[in-house]
Design an enzyme around this catalytic site. Structure first.
Site, PDB file in Angstrom:
ATOM      1  N   ASP A  69      -4.693  -5.187   8.600  1.00 21.63           N
ATOM      2  CA  ASP A  69      -3.351  -5.304   8.393  1.00 21.63           C
ATOM      3  C   ASP A  69      -2.428  -5.647   9.260  1.00 21.63           C
ATOM      4  O   ASP A  69      -1.253  -6.560  10.090  1.00 21.63           O
ATOM      5  CB  ASP A  69      -2.505  -3.766   7.431  1.00 21.63           C
ATOM      6  CG  ASP A  69      -2.900  -3.852   6.152  1.00 21.63           C
ATOM      7  OD1 ASP A  69      -3.767  -5.060   5.644  1.00 21.63           O
ATOM      8  OD2 ASP A  69      -2.906  -2.958   5.398  1.00 21.63           O
ATOM      9  N   GLY A  70      -2.927  -4.844  10.685  1.00 20.52           N
ATOM     10  CA  GLY A  70      -2.276  -5.023  11.437  1.00 20.52           C
ATOM     11  C   GLY A  70      -2.143  -5.856  12.197  1.00 20.52           C
ATOM     12  O   GLY A  70      -0.877  -6.565  12.792  1.00 20.52           O
ATOM     13  N   ASN A 141       6.618  -2.697   6.569  1.00 18.55           N
ATOM     14  CA  ASN A 141       5.726  -1.742   6.494  1.00 18.55           C
ATOM     15  C   ASN A 141       6.574  -0.800   6.584  1.00 18.55           C
ATOM     16  O   ASN A 141       6.869  -0.058   5.437  1.00 18.55           O
ATOM     17  CB  ASN A 141       4.362  -1.447   6.880  1.00 18.55           C
ATOM     18  CG  ASN A 141       3.176  -1.646   6.392  1.00 18.55           C
ATOM     19  OD1 ASN A 141       3.237  -2.631   4.959  1.00 18.55           O
ATOM     20  ND2 ASN A 141       2.485  -1.282   6.718  1.00 18.55           N
ATOM     21  N   ASP A 142       6.966  -0.490   7.643  1.00 22.60           N
ATOM     22  CA  ASP A 142       7.909   1.272   7.482  1.00 22.60           C
ATOM     23  C   ASP A 142       8.244   1.134   9.223  1.00 22.60           C
ATOM     24  O   ASP A 142       8.326   0.589  10.293  1.00 22.60           O
ATOM     25  CB  ASP A 142       7.006   2.365   7.522  1.00 22.60           C
ATOM     26  CG  ASP A 142       6.039   2.009   8.190  1.00 22.60           C
ATOM     27  OD1 ASP A 142       5.465   1.904   9.403  1.00 22.60           O
ATOM     28  OD2 ASP A 142       4.432   2.699   7.718  1.00 22.60           O
ATOM     29  N   ASP A 171       7.535  17.201  11.889  1.00 21.35           N
ATOM     30  CA  ASP A 171       7.081  16.023  13.163  1.00 21.35           C
ATOM     31  C   ASP A 171       7.546  14.228  13.134  1.00 21.35           C
ATOM     32  O   ASP A 171       7.713  13.462  13.973  1.00 21.35           O
ATOM     33  CB  ASP A 171       5.259  15.524  12.232  1.00 21.35           C
ATOM     34  CG  ASP A 171       4.450  17.407  12.906  1.00 21.35           C
ATOM     35  OD1 ASP A 171       4.948  18.095  13.972  1.00 21.35           O
ATOM     36  OD2 ASP A 171       3.113  16.677  12.770  1.00 21.35           O
ATOM     37  N   ALA A 183       1.172   2.860   3.291  1.00 20.98           N
ATOM     38  CA  ALA A 183       0.750   3.136   4.662  1.00 20.98           C
ATOM     39  C   ALA A 183       0.752   4.592   5.021  1.00 20.98           C
ATOM     40  O   ALA A 183       0.396   5.681   4.612  1.00 20.98           O
ATOM     41  CB  ALA A 183       0.978   2.118   6.132  1.00 20.98           C
ATOM     42  N   TYR A 184       1.676   4.796   6.424  1.00 20.36           N
ATOM     43  CA  TYR A 184       1.606   6.476   6.712  1.00 20.36           C
ATOM     44  C   TYR A 184       2.889   6.849   5.931  1.00 20.36           C
ATOM     45  O   TYR A 184       2.288   8.182   5.418  1.00 20.36           O
ATOM     46  CB  TYR A 184       3.276   6.018   8.042  1.00 20.36           C
ATOM     47  CG  TYR A 184       2.838   7.028   8.841  1.00 20.36           C
ATOM     48  CD1 TYR A 184       2.229   8.342   8.305  1.00 20.36           C
ATOM     49  CD2 TYR A 184       3.538   7.362  10.613  1.00 20.36           C
ATOM     50  CE1 TYR A 184       1.826   9.501   9.075  1.00 20.36           C
ATOM     51  CE2 TYR A 184       3.376   7.981  11.397  1.00 20.36           C
ATOM     52  CZ  TYR A 184       2.692   8.817  10.537  1.00 20.36           C
ATOM     53  OH  TYR A 184       3.093  10.498  11.537  1.00 20.36           O
ATOM     54  N   LEU A 186       2.395   7.015   3.055  1.00 18.62           N
ATOM     55  CA  LEU A 186       0.644   7.769   1.839  1.00 18.62           C
ATOM     56  C   LEU A 186      -0.212   8.844   2.475  1.00 18.62           C
ATOM     57  O   LEU A 186       0.424  10.033   1.475  1.00 18.62           O
ATOM     58  CB  LEU A 186       0.458   6.147   1.089  1.00 18.62           C
ATOM     59  CG  LEU A 186      -1.350   6.945   0.488  1.00 18.62           C
ATOM     60  CD1 LEU A 186      -0.238   7.560  -1.066  1.00 18.62           C
ATOM     61  CD2 LEU A 186      -1.837   5.928   0.128  1.00 18.62           C
ATOM     62  N   SER A 187      -0.323   8.782   3.978  1.00 19.28           N
ATOM     63  CA  SER A 187      -0.685   9.534   4.534  1.00 19.28           C
ATOM     64  C   SER A 187      -0.062  11.322   4.706  1.00 19.28           C
ATOM     65  O   SER A 187      -0.698  11.564   4.738  1.00 19.28           O
ATOM     66  CB  SER A 187      -1.532   9.036   5.859  1.00 19.28           C
ATOM     67  OG  SER A 187      -1.771   8.048   5.537  1.00 19.28           O
TER      68      SER A 187
END
Length: 283
Positions: A69-70, A141-142, A171, A183-184, A186-187
């Protein structure tokens, strides 16, 4: 048809997979371009063109990334303005954007040449930062605003159409497109959005409050983010995880969905959910 194979040369499998793809394409009469940086790895392969990346993107009909993906996120940024469709062959662990696996290679490439696919337009985030450090970027993405030091927190306030809608201390915060919701975001506990929805999801990262749920906004909304902690360089901003920029106290970060988009080639109307089923559920 002319395709540009964009390889992540940091992955050892990328060259053998590219050779397999080239073999399929040459049998189908498709011209193949590679980046000049890859030329030393293909001295035994004939009938290839090697160009600088911008020239390769301009000259091709389709971009195919070989990596993860990157790699797609990197090439998506580089290809803005060229309006070339792309898809990724996944050599990574997850692969929510690069959805074609090695064992599907021949079938998917033949379908590409036959025109047996659809185009899925994915809108980008437009990010405009004004203040001590001013710049503009796009993200597929974000956007992530996060703390710089391991023992530090970020005090973030978010406005929607000039109305204060949330205040996070923790954070950091993620603003994701539907594409980036897996991606992030969802984490960090955010929801999975259908990639065909037009909207934004804002997800706090380890917020110091039990009342800081993710929020989903309409595509027409314009968000404003400020780091409120009155210190010097405290936070960093990253678009698609590709570059970090310092964010200072009272810098204004404006975020909205752009009219610009990337076209992803899809071989299945539910590629996104098929990837989620396979990668997240381990099926």
């Amino acid at each position: 048809m002319t395709v540009f194979l964009a390889l992540n040369l940091g992955k050892s499998q990328s060259v053998p997979v590219a050779c397999s793809a080239i073999e399929v394409f040459q049998k189908l009469g498709v011209s193949v371009i590679l980046d000049k940086k890859a030329q030393p790895f293909f001295t035994q392969t004939t009938d290839l063109s090697f160009l600088q990346q911008d020239e390769a993107i301009s000259a091709c009909d389709v971009i195919i990334t070989i990596g993860g993906d990157g790699t797609i996120l990197h090439i998506a940024r580089q290809s803005l303005g060229f309006e070339k469709p792309l898809f990724g062959i996944n050599l990574g662990r997850m692969g929510f954007l690069a959805t074609v696996e090695e064992n599907e290679l021949a079938d998917k490439l033949e379908r590409l040449v036959r025109g047996d696919y659809t185009l899925d337009k994915r809108r980008l985030l437009a990010v405009d930062v004004q203040g001590k450090n001013s710049f503009c970027q796009y993200a597929l993405n974000d956007l992530v605003v996060f703390k710089k030091g391991i023992a530090q927190t970020v005090d973030v306030r978010i406005w929607c159409d000039e109305i204060l809608v949330n205040h996070y201390q923790g954070d950091g915060v993620v603003v994701a497109t539907p594409t980036g919701s897996t991606a992030y975001s969802l984490s960090a506990g955010g929801p999975v959005l259908d990639a065909r929805i037009s909207g934004l999801v804002v997800t706090p990262i380890c917020a110091h409050s039990m009342h800081s749920p993710p929020m989903v906004f309409s595509a027409e909304r314009k968000l404003r983010i400020q780091v409120m902690s009155p210190t010097q360089e405290l936070a960093l901003l990253s678009c698609d995880g590709l570059q970090e920029e310092a964010i200072f106290h009272d810098d204004i970060v404006s975020v909205s969905l752009s009219d610009r988009s990337i076209s992803l080639i899809c071989f299945n109307e539910a590629d996104q959910f098929e990837a989620i089923d396979k990668k997240l559920k381990g099926r």
